[in-house]
Design a protein around this motif. Structure first.
Motif, PDB file in Angstrom:
ATOM      1  N   ILE A  14       0.837  -1.203   0.000  1.00 33.43           N
ATOM      2  CA  ILE A  14       0.000   0.000   0.000  1.00 33.43           C
ATOM      3  C   ILE A  14       0.875   1.257   0.000  1.00 33.43           C
ATOM      4  CG2 ILE A  14      -1.788  -1.274   1.270  1.00 33.43           C
ATOM      5  CD1 ILE A  14      -1.156   0.432   3.713  1.00 33.43           C
ATOM      6  N   PRO A  15       0.321   2.389  -0.433  1.00 32.08           N
ATOM      7  CA  PRO A  15       1.109   3.630  -0.528  1.00 32.08           C
ATOM      8  C   PRO A  15       1.716   4.089   0.793  1.00 32.08           C
ATOM      9  CG  PRO A  15      -0.919   3.833  -1.795  1.00 32.08           C
ATOM     10  CD  PRO A  15      -1.026   2.544  -1.021  1.00 32.08           C
ATOM     11  N   GLN A  16       1.043   3.843   1.915  1.00 33.71           N
ATOM     12  CA  GLN A  16       1.579   4.333   3.184  1.00 33.71           C
ATOM     13  C   GLN A  16       2.966   3.758   3.458  1.00 33.71           C
ATOM     14  OE1 GLN A  16       0.324   3.130   7.356  1.00 33.71           O
ATOM     15  NE2 GLN A  16      -0.646   5.153   7.269  1.00 33.71           N
ATOM     16  N   TYR A  17       3.143   2.485   3.159  1.00 28.65           N
ATOM     17  CA  TYR A  17       4.463   1.898   3.373  1.00 28.65           C
ATOM     18  C   TYR A  17       5.480   2.492   2.402  1.00 28.65           C
ATOM     19  CZ  TYR A  17       8.409  -1.264   3.378  1.00 28.65           C
ATOM     20  OH  TYR A  17       9.686  -1.761   3.436  1.00 28.65           O
ATOM     21  N   ARG A  18       5.120   2.538   1.120  1.00 26.77           N
ATOM     22  CA  ARG A  18       6.081   2.977   0.104  1.00 26.77           C
ATOM     23  C   ARG A  18       6.474   4.444   0.269  1.00 26.77           C
ATOM     24  NH1 ARG A  18       2.283   0.428  -3.264  1.00 26.77           N
ATOM     25  NH2 ARG A  18       1.744   2.472  -4.166  1.00 26.77           N
ATOM     26  N   LEU A  19       5.515   5.292   0.666  1.00 25.29           N
ATOM     27  CA  LEU A  19       5.765   6.738   0.698  1.00 25.29           C
ATOM     28  C   LEU A  19       6.084   7.288   2.086  1.00 25.29           C
ATOM     29  CD1 LEU A  19       2.921   7.866  -1.737  1.00 25.29           C
ATOM     30  CD2 LEU A  19       5.334   7.422  -2.273  1.00 25.29           C
ATOM     31  N   VAL A  20       5.712   6.552   3.125  1.00 24.80           N
ATOM     32  CA  VAL A  20       5.903   7.058   4.491  1.00 24.80           C
ATOM     33  C   VAL A  20       6.816   6.156   5.311  1.00 24.80           C
ATOM     34  CG1 VAL A  20       4.746   7.717   6.646  1.00 24.80           C
ATOM     35  CG2 VAL A  20       3.628   8.161   4.444  1.00 24.80           C
ATOM     36  N   ASN A  21       6.606   4.847   5.229  1.00 24.85           N
ATOM     37  CA  ASN A  21       7.305   3.919   6.120  1.00 24.85           C
ATOM     38  C   ASN A  21       8.250   2.975   5.394  1.00 24.85           C
ATOM     39  OD1 ASN A  21       6.074   4.889   8.485  1.00 24.85           O
ATOM     40  ND2 ASN A  21       4.267   3.612   8.154  1.00 24.85           N
ATOM     41  N   ALA A  22       8.759   3.376   4.251  1.00 22.89           N
ATOM     42  CA  ALA A  22       9.687   2.516   3.510  1.00 22.89           C
ATOM     43  C   ALA A  22      10.878   2.142   4.391  1.00 22.89           C
ATOM     44  CB  ALA A  22      10.174   3.223   2.246  1.00 22.89           C
ATOM     45  N   GLY A  23      11.212   0.859   4.405  1.00 22.19           N
ATOM     46  CA  GLY A  23      12.324   0.399   5.229  1.00 22.19           C
ATOM     47  C   GLY A  23      11.916   0.002   6.632  1.00 22.19           C
ATOM     48  N   MET A  24      10.644   0.092   6.955  1.00 21.48           N
ATOM     49  CA  MET A  24      10.167  -0.302   8.285  1.00 21.48           C
ATOM     50  C   MET A  24      10.527  -1.758   8.563  1.00 21.48           C
ATOM     51  SD  MET A  24       6.187  -0.492   9.601  1.00 21.48           S
ATOM     52  CE  MET A  24       6.031   1.149  10.288  1.00 21.48           C
ATOM     53  N   THR A  25      10.929  -2.041   9.790  1.00 23.30           N
ATOM     54  CA  THR A  25      11.253  -3.406  10.183  1.00 23.30           C
ATOM     55  C   THR A  25       9.990  -4.159  10.574  1.00 23.30           C
ATOM     56  OG1 THR A  25      11.562  -2.850  12.523  1.00 23.30           O
ATOM     57  CG2 THR A  25      13.487  -2.625  11.057  1.00 23.30           C
ATOM     58  N   LEU A  26      10.102  -5.467  10.636  1.00 22.26           N
ATOM     59  CA  LEU A  26       8.963  -6.286  11.048  1.00 22.26           C
ATOM     60  C   LEU A  26       8.546  -5.957  12.473  1.00 22.26           C
ATOM     61  CD1 LEU A  26       6.967  -8.584  10.542  1.00 22.26           C
ATOM     62  CD2 LEU A  26       8.759 -10.201  11.266  1.00 22.26           C
ATOM     63  N   VAL A  75     -18.673   0.514   8.158  1.00 26.51           N
ATOM     64  CA  VAL A  75     -18.134   1.864   7.949  1.00 26.51           C
ATOM     65  C   VAL A  75     -16.641   1.892   8.267  1.00 26.51           C
ATOM     66  CG1 VAL A  75     -18.201   4.236   8.826  1.00 26.51           C
ATOM     67  CG2 VAL A  75     -20.327   3.048   8.306  1.00 26.51           C
ATOM     68  N   GLY A  76     -16.249   1.132   9.275  1.00 28.13           N
ATOM     69  CA  GLY A  76     -14.830   1.077   9.624  1.00 28.13           C
ATOM     70  C   GLY A  76     -13.990   0.551   8.468  1.00 28.13           C
ATOM     71  N   TRP A  77     -14.470  -0.515   7.833  1.00 33.27           N
ATOM     72  CA  TRP A  77     -13.723  -1.050   6.705  1.00 33.27           C
ATOM     73  C   TRP A  77     -13.781  -0.104   5.502  1.00 33.27           C
ATOM     74  CZ3 TRP A  77      -9.834  -3.557   5.312  1.00 33.27           C
ATOM     75  CH2 TRP A  77      -9.665  -3.957   3.982  1.00 33.27           C
ATOM     76  N   TRP A  78     -14.950   0.521   5.281  1.00 37.77           N
ATOM     77  CA  TRP A  78     -15.091   1.521   4.218  1.00 37.77           C
ATOM     78  C   TRP A  78     -14.074   2.640   4.412  1.00 37.77           C
ATOM     79  CZ3 TRP A  78     -17.866   6.465   4.915  1.00 37.77           C
ATOM     80  CH2 TRP A  78     -18.054   7.170   3.733  1.00 37.77           C
ATOM     81  N   MET A  79     -13.862   3.028   5.668  1.00 35.53           N
ATOM     82  CA  MET A  79     -12.874   4.063   5.972  1.00 35.53           C
ATOM     83  C   MET A  79     -11.460   3.555   5.678  1.00 35.53           C
ATOM     84  SD  MET A  79     -11.930   5.720   9.684  1.00 35.53           S
ATOM     85  CE  MET A  79     -11.296   4.127  10.245  1.00 35.53           C
ATOM     86  N   VAL A  80     -11.117   2.375   6.169  1.00 35.23           N
ATOM     87  CA  VAL A  80      -9.771   1.837   5.970  1.00 35.23           C
ATOM     88  C   VAL A  80      -9.468   1.653   4.486  1.00 35.23           C
ATOM     89  CG1 VAL A  80      -8.313  -0.202   6.316  1.00 35.23           C
ATOM     90  CG2 VAL A  80      -9.613   0.739   8.228  1.00 35.23           C
ATOM     91  N   SER A  81     -10.450   1.177   3.733  1.00 36.39           N
ATOM     92  CA  SER A  81     -10.223   0.901   2.313  1.00 36.39           C
ATOM     93  C   SER A  81      -9.856   2.157   1.533  1.00 36.39           C
ATOM     94  CB  SER A  81     -11.467   0.252   1.694  1.00 36.39           C
ATOM     95  OG  SER A  81     -12.568   1.141   1.710  1.00 36.39           O
ATOM     96  N   SER A  82     -10.231   3.325   2.052  1.00 38.46           N
ATOM     97  CA  SER A  82      -9.900   4.571   1.343  1.00 38.46           C
ATOM     98  C   SER A  82      -8.412   4.874   1.374  1.00 38.46           C
ATOM     99  CB  SER A  82     -10.675   5.749   1.961  1.00 38.46           C
ATOM    100  OG  SER A  82     -10.215   6.037   3.274  1.00 38.46           O
ATOM    101  N   GLY A  83      -7.663   4.211   2.246  1.00 34.57           N
ATOM    102  CA  GLY A  83      -6.232   4.480   2.346  1.00 34.57           C
ATOM    103  C   GLY A  83      -5.358   3.364   1.817  1.00 34.57           C
ATOM    104  N   LEU A  84      -5.943   2.427   1.070  1.00 33.08           N
ATOM    105  CA  LEU A  84      -5.171   1.255   0.639  1.00 33.08           C
ATOM    106  C   LEU A  84      -4.663   1.328  -0.790  1.00 33.08           C
ATOM    107  CD1 LEU A  84      -7.277  -1.636   2.231  1.00 33.08           C
ATOM    108  CD2 LEU A  84      -5.276  -0.454   3.167  1.00 33.08           C
ATOM    109  N   SER A  85      -5.128   2.310  -1.564  1.00 33.12           N
ATOM    110  CA  SER A  85      -4.730   2.306  -2.971  1.00 33.12           C
ATOM    111  C   SER A  85      -4.064   3.605  -3.431  1.00 33.12           C
ATOM    112  CB  SER A  85      -5.941   2.011  -3.862  1.00 33.12           C
ATOM    113  OG  SER A  85      -6.968   2.973  -3.645  1.00 33.12           O
ATOM    114  N   GLU A  86      -4.663   4.751  -3.105  1.00 33.01           N
ATOM    115  CA  GLU A  86      -4.137   6.015  -3.634  1.00 33.01           C
ATOM    116  C   GLU A  86      -3.707   7.004  -2.561  1.00 33.01           C
ATOM    117  OE1 GLU A  86      -7.166   7.561  -6.119  1.00 33.01           O
ATOM    118  OE2 GLU A  86      -7.065   5.934  -7.591  1.00 33.01           O
ATOM    119  N   ARG A  87      -4.060   6.765  -1.318  1.00 34.17           N
ATOM    120  CA  ARG A  87      -3.743   7.689  -0.236  1.00 34.17           C
ATOM    121  C   ARG A  87      -2.767   7.047   0.738  1.00 34.17           C
ATOM    122  NH1 ARG A  87      -7.283  11.830   0.766  1.00 34.17           N
ATOM    123  NH2 ARG A  87      -6.648  11.687   2.947  1.00 34.17           N
TER     124      ARG A  87
END
Length: 343
Positions: free
Chosen positions: A71-83, A141-153
């Motif tokens: 997802i974009p959050q890892y690539r753009l914000v948390n790249a290199g994060m450890t397990l 609604v919780g999943w609807w909210m989470v899904s908004s951040g999985l592809s483009e945000r």
């Protein structure tokens, strides 16, 4: 026993509803911490049943981590994060979802029991059924909210966060109101004074302010304009206008923080007025006056906490405390609106 079951009130039902309200309050706090630690997108799948269990092996942990890396959050914000770092944010989101499942069980199972035993006052059955539906809807609604951040945000959409929090707080209000009705029964005579309308208006304003707070959180708007009472030395922020009407209202950092500030000032003024005027009102019972005073105290403390949180650049501890304070203010406003209906 029959007369007790047919009574207009039920203390066991009231206690049950107060317990559920306390769990929803905990959900709001944990949800705030999840948002502030940027943990909400750590679980990229929605598994209502199987998702109740966390990863049970190292391989399972790595599989979840690989899904997060897509997802974009890892690539753009948390790249290199450890397990190990991933596990930290995972536990926040997993705990939030687990608490949601717990709230559902603690509501649904006793609800069925009380229905079978005919212990719920008839006038409250439909309200409890609505709350059950709202609880189920909250999961969607919780999943609807989470899904908004999985592809483009890199984070969830602020307006979806607002809906998610708003639904939780609406449920919180209905739980408290219904619990009070179950504990005390219906009033013999409802108070028709102007206080009833003003109290409901104040409750609605607190709820609206909570929604504005969700927009502030969703836009990370507490991390900008960290001076007070001005905003970077000006009354109106220089970057108030966004892209279009909705872009300004829901996505402009300057606009959402400015709007949140203005409504806060109005709420403080209204809350203090309620505290002063209720003490002078001869016809109000003592409990209504106490509730009015509580409104004034809590709204003032919450406003001060909001300023402190902003000027400290929103550390997690203060951010969570401020969100908890909003729920406490909503509870106090609910109790006040409920109480002034009774002479």
């Amino acid at each position: 026993m029959t007369s007790f079951l047919r009574s207009d009130r039920s203390r066991p039902v009231a206690i049950w509803l107060f317990v559920v309200a306390a769990l929803v309050f905990a959900m709001v706090i944990v949800g705030g911490a999840t948002r502030l630690t940027d943990s909400g997108l750590s679980i990229t799948q929605w598994k209502p049943i199987m998702g109740a269990l966390p990863p049970m092996s190292e391989a399972a942990w790595r599989a979840n981590f690989e899904l997060y890396k897509e997802i974009p959050q890892y690539r753009l914000v948390n790249a290199g994060m450890t397990l190990e770092a991933y596990k930290t944010i995972f536990w926040w989101e997993w705990g939030h979802r687990l608490l949601g499942r717990l709230v559902g069980m603690v509501f649904a199972i006793p609800f069925a029991f009380f229905l079978i035993r005919r212990m719920i006052p008839r006038r409250l059955i439909w309200r409890c059924a609505v709350m059950l539906l709202l609880g189920g809807l909250q999961g969607l609604v919780g999943w609807w909210m989470v899904s908004s951040g999985l592809s483009e945000r890199v984070s969830v959409a602020p307006e979806r966060l607002m809906v998610h929090l708003g639904l939780a707080l609406a449920l919180f209000v209905i739980l408290i109101w219904t619990a009070l009705d179950a504990w005390f029964g219906s009033p013999r005579i409802e108070e028709r004074s102007a206080w009833r309308g003003w109290a409901l208006a104040f409750l609605g304003a607190v709820f609206f302010q909570s929604l504005l707070g969700a927009l502030v959180a969703g836009n990370d708007a507490g991390l900008v304009y960290n001076d007070w009472p001005l905003m970077n030395g000006a009354f109106l922020p220089d970057a108030y206008v966004g892209k279009g009407f909705w872009g300004t209202l829901a996505h402009s950092q300057g606009a959402v923080q400015f709007n949140h500030r203005l409504v806060a000032y109005a709420l403080v003024a209204a809350g203090i007025a309620i505290g002063v005027l209720t003490q002078r009102a001869r016809h109000l019972p003592g409990r209504a006056k106490a509730a009015g005073l509580a409104v004034a105290i809590v709204v003032t403390l919450q406003a001060g906490l909001g300023v402190w949180t902003l000027m400290a650049h929103v550390p997690v501890s203060l951010g969570v405390l401020h969100q908890a304070g909003a729920a406490v203010l909503l509870a106090v406003a609910t109790a006040f609106a409920w109480r002034v209906r009774r002479p």
